[in-house]
Design an enzyme around this catalytic site. Structure first.
Site, short mmCIF file in Angstrom:
data_model
loop_
_atom_site.label_atom_id
_atom_site.label_comp_id
_atom_site.label_asym_id
_atom_site.label_seq_id
_atom_site.Cartn_x
_atom_site.Cartn_y
_atom_site.Cartn_z
N SER A 127 0.86 -1.27 0.02
CA SER A 127 0.15 -0.09 0.05
C SER A 127 0.76 1.44 0.02
O SER A 127 0.23 2.41 -0.20
CB SER A 127 -1.02 0.06 1.29
OG SER A 127 -1.69 -1.17 1.33
N HIS A 148 -1.50 -2.72 -7.10
CA HIS A 148 -2.07 -2.23 -5.82
C HIS A 148 -3.61 -2.51 -6.15
O HIS A 148 -4.15 -1.57 -6.60
CB HIS A 148 -1.75 -0.85 -5.54
CG HIS A 148 -2.18 -0.39 -4.11
ND1 HIS A 148 -2.60 0.88 -3.84
CD2 HIS A 148 -2.45 -1.34 -3.04
CE1 HIS A 148 -2.95 0.68 -2.54
NE2 HIS A 148 -3.29 -0.62 -2.00
N GLU A 160 -3.74 0.24 -8.85
CA GLU A 160 -2.81 1.23 -9.22
C GLU A 160 -1.59 0.47 -9.62
O GLU A 160 -1.03 -0.39 -8.95
CB GLU A 160 -2.57 2.09 -7.99
CG GLU A 160 -3.56 2.90 -7.55
CD GLU A 160 -3.09 3.69 -6.12
OE1 GLU A 160 -3.37 5.17 -6.24
OE2 GLU A 160 -2.75 3.22 -5.46
N ASN A 198 -3.99 6.16 -1.49
CA ASN A 198 -3.57 6.09 0.20
C ASN A 198 -3.02 7.49 0.69
O ASN A 198 -3.12 7.89 1.88
CB ASN A 198 -2.70 5.02 0.64
CG ASN A 198 -3.63 3.68 0.44
OD1 ASN A 198 -4.85 3.67 0.40
ND2 ASN A 198 -2.86 2.86 0.53
N1 LIG Z 1 -6.24 -4.57 3.71
C1 LIG Z 1 -6.30 -3.62 2.86
O1 LIG Z 1 -7.44 -2.98 2.70
C2 LIG Z 1 -5.37 -3.69 1.75
C3 LIG Z 1 -5.56 -2.97 0.46
C4 LIG Z 1 -4.59 -3.06 -0.42
C5 LIG Z 1 -3.51 -3.49 -0.34
N2 LIG Z 1 -3.09 -4.16 0.82
C6 LIG Z 1 -1.70 -4.42 1.25
O2 LIG Z 1 -1.90 -5.97 1.06
C7 LIG Z 1 -1.13 -6.59 1.72
C8 LIG Z 1 -1.41 -7.75 2.63
O3 LIG Z 1 -2.45 -7.01 3.26
P1 LIG Z 1 -3.97 -7.78 3.92
O4 LIG Z 1 -4.74 -6.54 4.40
O5 LIG Z 1 -4.12 -8.98 3.25
O6 LIG Z 1 -3.25 -8.27 5.52
P2 LIG Z 1 -3.70 -9.42 6.36
O7 LIG Z 1 -3.32 -9.24 7.81
O8 LIG Z 1 -5.03 -10.05 6.08
O9 LIG Z 1 -2.79 -10.91 5.82
C9 LIG Z 1 -1.45 -10.64 6.02
C10 LIG Z 1 -0.73 -11.93 5.32
O10 LIG Z 1 0.56 -12.05 5.31
C11 LIG Z 1 1.21 -12.98 6.05
N3 LIG Z 1 2.32 -12.89 6.94
C12 LIG Z 1 2.37 -12.35 7.81
N4 LIG Z 1 3.70 -12.39 8.32
C13 LIG Z 1 4.50 -12.82 7.20
C14 LIG Z 1 5.70 -13.24 7.19
N5 LIG Z 1 6.61 -12.82 8.37
N6 LIG Z 1 6.19 -13.72 6.04
C15 LIG Z 1 5.23 -14.05 5.19
N7 LIG Z 1 4.10 -13.92 5.33
C16 LIG Z 1 3.47 -13.28 6.43
C17 LIG Z 1 0.00 -13.59 6.90
O11 LIG Z 1 0.03 -15.19 7.23
C18 LIG Z 1 -1.32 -13.39 5.88
O12 LIG Z 1 -1.33 -14.26 4.94
C19 LIG Z 1 -0.35 -5.64 2.59
O13 LIG Z 1 1.05 -5.19 1.75
C20 LIG Z 1 -1.34 -4.43 2.45
O14 LIG Z 1 -0.63 -3.01 2.74
C21 LIG Z 1 -4.11 -4.13 1.96
#
Ligand SMILES: NC(=O)c1ccc[n+]([C@@H]2O[C@H](COP(=O)([O-])OP(=O)(O)OC[C@H]3O[C@@H](n4cnc5c(N)ncnc54)[C@H](O)[C@@H]3O)[C@@H](O)[C@H]2O)c1
Length: 292
Positions: A127, A148, A160, A198
């Protein structure tokens, strides 16, 4: 006839690393677009949870008349889960979507570069982080860019495409073709923290929490004010819960580190809620509590 990178992406196999909120959404979107999808999930429990999330989302679309009855089975049959990153070796495009932690993502890019075929494109769903810092972890910085998606990925049309200074035109074109095939509307953005959405959204979310701290209004009333006064589909506290408060805090910290703008300095309440484990919808408790 020679196969171009763009053709391969249009026809190929997609790897997804991470099985959280976004990993599940990305797997659903790519499978729905006809790609074979391999998801690296660290535990069998989260792999099962990911399949359940995709199933529930597709079934919902069938009930709304948006998909045919057989579509969920067909899409799920295209999604394979594994705990072994090397099973992504044959992928043409990989989307990294693990926790928003730069060191974790850097280590993962070094590993992906070792295991995934040399001409594959590696992308990140980060993000906020500088995509170039991930690109230079690999021996193929020209084949790395940001991709993204927005939450929930099956619903939100925007993607994005973040272009680090190292990315080639061919990489950006191939990733754009992939986004289009996924029925998304891509925009191209320079590699600046927070990209477009963001960078503009998070000062608003942060200041909503500040407004709660200073007692301007209750969170329910702030949410109602923004829904009914600005026609937003949800207010800032509901949105923070949807994004995840840990992810939101990481985003603010990365924005503040890059721009030093006080609007990006996370307010104490947000930090304390993350410390308390109130991470939002994904753990059923954030600003609000959730039944499921
Ligand atoms: N939540 C949102 O609204 C959103 C929107 C767009 C982009 N993102 C981005 O997507 C990515 C994931 O976010 P999310 O919301 O799915 O988070 P989440 O907390 O739901 O999931 C995180 C994932 O990362 C894994 N993980 C945690 N620690 C780890 C490690 N040390 N090594 C490998 N894997 C690990 C977890 O097992 C899980 O599968 C992030 O980069 C976030 O910025 C999130």
């Amino acid at each position: 006839m020679e196969t171009t990178t763009e053709d391969r992406i249009a026809l190929g196999r997609v790897g997804i690393v991470g099985s959280g909120i976004m990993g599940a959404g990305l797997a659903e979107v790519a499978a729905q677009a006809g790609y074979e999808v391999v998801v690296r999930s660290r535990s069998p429990a989260s792999a099962a949870c990911l399949r359940g999330t995709i199933r529930a989302s597709l079934d919902r679309q069938v009930r709304r008349g948006l998909l045919d009855d057989g579509a969920p089975e067909a899409s799920l049959a295209r999604v394979r889960t594994t705990d072994d990153l090397s099973e992504l070796a044959e992928c043409d495009l990989v989307i990294e979507s693990v926790v928003e932690d730069l060191d974790v993502k850097k280590a993962l890019f070094r590993e992906l570069d070792r295991v995934v075929q040399a001409d594959a494109i590696l992308t990140t769903n980060t993000s906020t982080f500088p995509v170039v810092e991930l690109a230079v972890q690999t021996a193929r910085p020209d084949q790395v860019c940001g991709l993204h998606f927005f939450n929930p990925a099956p619903v939100m049309r925007l993607v994005e495409i973040v272009r680090p200074i190292t990315a080639s035109d061919g990489t950006v074109a191939a990733v754009r073709a992939f986004a289009r095939q996924c029925q998304k509307d891509p925009v191209e953005v320079a590699d600046r923290a927070g990209f477009v959405v963001n960078a503009l959204l998070f000062p608003y979310l942060n200041n909503a929490v500040r407004m709660l701290e200073t007692g301007t209004a209750s969170m329910e009333d702030i949410d109602a004010a923004m829904r009914n006064g600005c026609n937003f589909p949800m207010g800032p506290f509901a949105l923070l819960d949807l994004v995840g408060l840990d992810t939101s805090l990481s985003i603010l910290d990365a924005l503040h580190a890059e721009f030093r703008d006080p609007n990006y300095a996370a307010v104490p309440t947000l930090r304390r809620m993350v410390a308390a484990g109130r991470l939002g919808r994904k753990v059923k408790r954030g600003f609000y509590t959730y039944e499921r």
